[in-house]
Design an enzyme around this catalytic site. Structure first.
Site, PDB file in Angstrom:
ATOM      1  N   CYS A  77       0.856  -1.185   0.000  1.00 41.59           N
ATOM      2  CA  CYS A  77       0.000   0.000   0.000  1.00 41.59           C
ATOM      3  C   CYS A  77       0.892   1.234   0.000  1.00 41.59           C
ATOM      4  CB  CYS A  77      -0.896   0.003   1.241  1.00 41.59           C
ATOM      5  SG  CYS A  77      -2.006   1.416   1.314  1.00 41.59           S
ATOM      6  N   HIS A 108      -9.018  -4.063  -1.590  1.00 40.43           N
ATOM      7  CA  HIS A 108      -8.035  -3.236  -0.876  1.00 40.43           C
ATOM      8  C   HIS A 108      -8.443  -1.758  -0.934  1.00 40.43           C
ATOM      9  CE1 HIS A 108      -3.668  -2.104   0.023  1.00 40.43           C
ATOM     10  NE2 HIS A 108      -4.205  -0.964  -0.346  1.00 40.43           N
ATOM     11  N   GLU A 109      -8.800  -1.302  -2.152  1.00 42.67           N
ATOM     12  CA  GLU A 109      -9.104   0.131  -2.312  1.00 42.67           C
ATOM     13  C   GLU A 109     -10.416   0.501  -1.617  1.00 42.67           C
ATOM     14  OE1 GLU A 109      -6.784   1.939  -3.218  1.00 42.67           O
ATOM     15  OE2 GLU A 109      -5.520   0.433  -4.184  1.00 42.67           O
ATOM     16  N   HIS A 141     -10.067   1.190   1.941  1.00 41.81           N
ATOM     17  CA  HIS A 141      -9.617   2.559   2.250  1.00 41.81           C
ATOM     18  C   HIS A 141     -10.807   3.497   2.462  1.00 41.81           C
ATOM     19  CE1 HIS A 141      -5.249   2.588   1.915  1.00 41.81           C
ATOM     20  NE2 HIS A 141      -5.271   1.970   0.750  1.00 41.81           N
TER      21      HIS A 141
HETATM   22 NI    NI Z   1      -3.633   1.053  -0.154  1.00 37.24          NI
END
Ligand code: NI
Length: 174
Positions: free
Chosen positions: A100, A143-144, A147
């Site tokens: 990341c 993953h995104e 966020h």
């Molecule tokens: Ni990330």
């Protein structure tokens, strides 16, 4: 060219906030997406979420293509996801390495859904797009979108022994 926005790193409170839904017709959106694309390309990232440049908004760029950091990434056009949502398509969970841009220097093996349905909006339209992604792209999307909910890959790790330095990861990879 204007200066690139700084990418926030772990410890910054904005990375821990729940990001706000976005109006796809918001005239400020194309500029935000331009800044995100410039940042993710410059940093050789596979994706970027708006909170990583300090904008607590539900906008993600997926930028999968082979590069020095991810030599085996699939090549696909840059895609901006507005208000993205995920539905798992099976119970299958896969472990795979992630890094990341907000957590420099380390990677880890993170469990993710192997197959997902991704739903998102595009700039300038209230319609929803639905695509089914698996493997690497499913991982990038999860993953995104994490966020956008204030989560980082470290929060998903089940065993600290799955965390490695980036240098060690590449040494093991070759
Ligand atoms: Ni990330």
């Amino acid at each position: 060219m204007s200066q690139l926005p700084a990418i926030l790193e772990i410890g910054h409170p904005t990375l821990r906030k729940t990001a706000q839904p976005v109006d796809p017709l918001d005239p400020a959106l194309p500029d935000l997406i331009d800044r995100m694309i410039n940042s993710v390309l410059e940093a050789n990232g596979m994706g970027l979420a708006a909170p990583q440049i300090g904008e607590s908004k539900r906008v993600v760029i997926v930028a999968s293509r082979p590069n020095a950091r991810y030599p085996h990434a699939p090549d696909m056009p840059l895609t901006a996801l507005i208000n993205p949502k995920i539905t798992p398509l099976s119970d299958e969970i896969e472990l795979g390495f992630e890094g990341c841009l907000s957590i420099p220097g380390i990677r880890g093996r993170v469990p993710r859904h192997a197959q997902i349905r991704l739903s998102y909006q595009q700039v300038g339209s209230n319609d929803w797009v639905h695509v089914d992604w698996s493997g690497f792209l499913a991982r990038v999307a999860q993953h995104e979108i994490d966020h956008l909910d204030g989560l980082l890959w470290l929060d998903r790790i089940e065993d600290n022994r799955e965390i490695v330095s980036e240098a060690q990861h590449f040494a093991a990879d070759t």
